[in-house]
Motif scaffolding. Sequence first.
Motif, PDB file in Angstrom:
ATOM      1  N   LYS A 344     -42.677  36.365  52.573  1.00 46.42           N
ATOM      2  CA  LYS A 344     -42.247  37.730  52.295  1.00 46.42           C
ATOM      3  C   LYS A 344     -43.431  38.673  52.129  1.00 46.42           C
ATOM      4  O   LYS A 344     -44.504  38.269  51.705  1.00 46.42           O
ATOM      5  N   ILE A 345     -43.167  39.939  52.437  1.00 44.59           N
ATOM      6  CA  ILE A 345     -44.083  41.028  52.105  1.00 44.59           C
ATOM      7  C   ILE A 345     -43.345  41.902  51.111  1.00 44.59           C
ATOM      8  O   ILE A 345     -42.306  42.501  51.451  1.00 44.59           O
ATOM      9  N   VAL A 346     -43.828  41.975  49.885  1.00 44.17           N
ATOM     10  CA  VAL A 346     -43.130  42.692  48.821  1.00 44.17           C
ATOM     11  C   VAL A 346     -44.114  43.602  48.092  1.00 44.17           C
ATOM     12  O   VAL A 346     -45.137  43.146  47.577  1.00 44.17           O
ATOM     13  N   GLY A 347     -43.791  44.907  48.039  1.00 45.08           N
ATOM     14  CA  GLY A 347     -44.602  45.853  47.294  1.00 45.08           C
ATOM     15  C   GLY A 347     -45.938  46.127  47.960  1.00 45.08           C
ATOM     16  O   GLY A 347     -46.320  45.504  48.956  1.00 45.08           O
ATOM     17  N   GLY A 348     -46.658  47.110  47.425  1.00 47.59           N
ATOM     18  CA  GLY A 348     -47.980  47.432  47.936  1.00 47.59           C
ATOM     19  C   GLY A 348     -47.931  48.082  49.303  1.00 47.59           C
ATOM     20  O   GLY A 348     -46.900  48.633  49.735  1.00 47.59           O
ATOM     21  N   ALA A 363     -37.641  43.710  48.690  1.00 45.23           N
ATOM     22  CA  ALA A 363     -36.956  42.857  47.716  1.00 45.23           C
ATOM     23  C   ALA A 363     -35.616  43.446  47.353  1.00 45.23           C
ATOM     24  O   ALA A 363     -35.343  44.635  47.598  1.00 45.23           O
ATOM     25  N   GLU A 364     -34.741  42.631  46.762  1.00 49.43           N
ATOM     26  CA  GLU A 364     -33.383  43.044  46.384  1.00 49.43           C
ATOM     27  C   GLU A 364     -33.381  44.274  45.494  1.00 49.43           C
ATOM     28  O   GLU A 364     -32.506  45.132  45.579  1.00 49.43           O
ATOM     29  N   LEU A 365     -34.371  44.395  44.614  1.00 51.11           N
ATOM     30  CA  LEU A 365     -34.410  45.509  43.660  1.00 51.11           C
ATOM     31  C   LEU A 365     -34.888  46.812  44.283  1.00 51.11           C
ATOM     32  O   LEU A 365     -35.040  47.814  43.587  1.00 51.11           O
ATOM     33  N   GLY A 366     -35.152  46.802  45.576  1.00 49.63           N
ATOM     34  CA  GLY A 366     -35.591  48.027  46.242  1.00 49.63           C
ATOM     35  C   GLY A 366     -37.052  48.352  46.007  1.00 49.63           C
ATOM     36  O   GLY A 366     -37.437  49.540  45.964  1.00 49.63           O
ATOM     37  N   THR A 367     -37.876  47.340  45.827  1.00 45.67           N
ATOM     38  CA  THR A 367     -39.311  47.542  45.597  1.00 45.67           C
ATOM     39  C   THR A 367     -39.933  48.314  46.761  1.00 45.67           C
ATOM     40  O   THR A 367     -39.765  47.938  47.921  1.00 45.67           O
ATOM     41  N   ARG A 368     -40.606  49.404  46.440  1.00 45.08           N
ATOM     42  CA  ARG A 368     -41.218  50.209  47.490  1.00 45.08           C
ATOM     43  C   ARG A 368     -42.321  49.391  48.168  1.00 45.08           C
ATOM     44  O   ARG A 368     -43.269  48.932  47.527  1.00 45.08           O
ATOM     45  N   THR A 369     -42.171  49.241  49.476  1.00 46.08           N
ATOM     46  CA  THR A 369     -43.106  48.442  50.267  1.00 46.08           C
ATOM     47  C   THR A 369     -43.470  49.235  51.510  1.00 46.08           C
ATOM     48  O   THR A 369     -42.580  49.630  52.276  1.00 46.08           O
ATOM     49  N   VAL A 471     -38.039  49.927  51.808  1.00 41.20           N
ATOM     50  CA  VAL A 471     -39.155  49.599  52.698  1.00 41.20           C
ATOM     51  C   VAL A 471     -39.464  50.802  53.582  1.00 41.20           C
ATOM     52  O   VAL A 471     -38.565  51.395  54.193  1.00 41.20           O
ATOM     53  N   ASP A 472     -40.737  51.166  53.656  1.00 36.35           N
ATOM     54  CA  ASP A 472     -41.200  52.319  54.441  1.00 36.35           C
ATOM     55  C   ASP A 472     -42.087  51.755  55.563  1.00 36.35           C
ATOM     56  O   ASP A 472     -43.169  51.227  55.312  1.00 36.35           O
ATOM     57  N   ILE A 473     -41.570  51.858  56.803  1.00 36.40           N
ATOM     58  CA  ILE A 473     -42.293  51.295  57.939  1.00 36.40           C
ATOM     59  C   ILE A 473     -42.725  52.395  58.892  1.00 36.40           C
ATOM     60  O   ILE A 473     -41.933  53.275  59.256  1.00 36.40           O
ATOM     61  N   ARG A 474     -43.976  52.312  59.325  1.00 37.00           N
ATOM     62  CA  ARG A 474     -44.510  53.275  60.286  1.00 37.00           C
ATOM     63  C   ARG A 474     -45.220  52.526  61.409  1.00 37.00           C
ATOM     64  O   ARG A 474     -46.061  51.657  61.152  1.00 37.00           O
ATOM     65  N   GLN A 480     -39.818  55.145  59.525  1.00 32.82           N
ATOM     66  CA  GLN A 480     -38.454  55.028  59.005  1.00 32.82           C
ATOM     67  C   GLN A 480     -38.499  54.417  57.614  1.00 32.82           C
ATOM     68  O   GLN A 480     -39.182  53.406  57.390  1.00 32.82           O
ATOM     69  N   VAL A 481     -37.782  55.054  56.683  1.00 29.76           N
ATOM     70  CA  VAL A 481     -37.631  54.526  55.334  1.00 29.76           C
ATOM     71  C   VAL A 481     -36.220  53.951  55.250  1.00 29.76           C
ATOM     72  O   VAL A 481     -35.230  54.672  55.465  1.00 29.76           O
ATOM     73  N   PHE A 482     -36.087  52.689  54.945  1.00 32.74           N
ATOM     74  CA  PHE A 482     -34.802  52.010  54.965  1.00 32.74           C
ATOM     75  C   PHE A 482     -34.061  52.213  53.644  1.00 32.74           C
ATOM     76  O   PHE A 482     -34.594  51.931  52.560  1.00 32.74           O
ATOM     77  N   GLY A 483     -32.822  52.686  53.781  1.00 29.96           N
ATOM     78  CA  GLY A 483     -31.989  52.911  52.607  1.00 29.96           C
ATOM     79  C   GLY A 483     -30.969  51.813  52.391  1.00 29.96           C
ATOM     80  O   GLY A 483     -30.288  51.794  51.367  1.00 29.96           O
ATOM     81  N   GLU A 484     -30.853  50.936  53.361  1.00 31.53           N
ATOM     82  CA  GLU A 484     -29.920  49.829  53.231  1.00 31.53           C
ATOM     83  C   GLU A 484     -30.535  48.559  53.820  1.00 31.53           C
ATOM     84  O   GLU A 484     -31.512  48.611  54.547  1.00 31.53           O
ATOM     85  N   LYS A 485     -29.911  47.446  53.499  1.00 34.21           N
ATOM     86  CA  LYS A 485     -30.422  46.151  53.939  1.00 34.21           C
ATOM     87  C   LYS A 485     -30.168  45.953  55.429  1.00 34.21           C
ATOM     88  O   LYS A 485     -29.091  46.280  55.945  1.00 34.21           O
TER      89      LYS A 485
END
Length: 505
Positions: A344-348, A363-369, A471-474, A480-485
Amino acid sequence: MAGGPTNSSEYQEAELPALSPEKYDILFNKVSGGKQLSIFTDKEKLVAWIWIQPTSPFFELGYAELEDAVKQTGIPVANEKMVELSHMIRNLKTQQQSGNYDPAAFKPIIIAQGQAPTQGKDGWFEWYIEPPEKGKLRFVPDSHGRINFREMNTVVNVNANDPLVRIHEPTTGAAGVDVFRHAINARNGEAKKITRGKGLRWDEDMQTIYAETSGHVVFEDGSLSVSPIFSVTGNVDFSVGNISFRGSVEVRKDVLEGFSIKATETVLVEGIVQAATIIAGGDVEVRGGITGAGGKGLIETKGRLKTKYLVNTKIEARGDVLVDTQVVNCDLSCAGKLHVPQGKIVGGKVVALGGIEALEIGAELGTRTIVVVSTDEFATTETRSIDAEIDQLDAKRAKIETALGPYLKDRSLLNQLSGEKMELVVGQLKELEEIQQKVMKLQEERIAALAPFEESLSDTIIVHNRIYPGVDIRIDTSRQVFGEKIDGPVKLKPNYQRGTLSLHP
């Protein structure tokens, strides 16, 4: 030693000083005619003395008696010395008549001297480097006299072709001679030898050993070698200290918190790295995992990084980064690909120019990544230096613009200024223009510094299992910032028309 007495009362109960047998060899000793006559040498037989000690003011002494005593000792006394003794006896007889004696006549008088041998000098080592004594600590105080006990400087680094040590030959001893003209043997110096191990070159003419390769110098049990690998059998801790090495470093156990390894080649750690610093010119492999804490924890490599996990650590890699289980709350930047196919890649924030592959992101808790595949947010040592200089110039420019606010908007206001004020404002405008030109040049240098990495730039992120909210992916200019799983497997690519990402199965 005692001088001669000057009146008769001194002889009545006088005790003559004794010669210590521990210091002298007594060759002749006789009491007669109101005197004691002694001839003796030092233990090395390098000096012989004659000593006249009166026991009566009316002592008797003739040259023949003295000459006979000398002959009995076997000491070959030079003729000129015997002439001196003859003159001394005549003077004593003259003094005896007046009762006034020269005190020097009653002190030991040298009658013969030998020559001490010159002992040979042992061979010796002339080190051109810090003598590589095993286990020697080389603490260096800072400018305030403080010592960092992690900086033990136990490693003696050398480059290829550096001179290490010159071996000086022993010298031959020169025999001496005693007062009997017998030879005194001299000791010849002993050769000092070094067993030459690997990584060395011998210059016969210069009697000098050179390093054949870069590395650290090992000198143990008389054997010298240069190894391109520095091995630590245990932990990197206070028993070892920080390591700075021109070559590769191998650590059999862990690197503990606060310690550092700097190597020009590869670094291998078979244990874990705990809030430590590793800087390598080649690949870095940590078979345990890497954790940071309290802002500590840095891995810099010009090659590939391979490890089990990454937690709270800053990573900068020119090659790929391969992680087995997880990347958690890391600041990661690599010019290659980030591989976490089973983890996994979580946070940071992670930036990987060669693309990213992971089992899950977020992560499930919506950790900003934050996940980035773009040169815009990729940095090197060179670009960080450029960015710092740009920031300084921008701050200076902002200060000047604030001061010149009205004149920047309306240049006609300059006509209302006095000559002195006009000159000041014009100078600031010129400085502002120079700053803008410098910033443009630095931006061009930054683009040029990142140009080599454009070739490895990918446009793909692969997630095998799941992307979580937050998760914020560029990828390049698309974001795109993901608002759902989002369940995988999914392949993300840029959608340049919409400025977002396209998801492909």
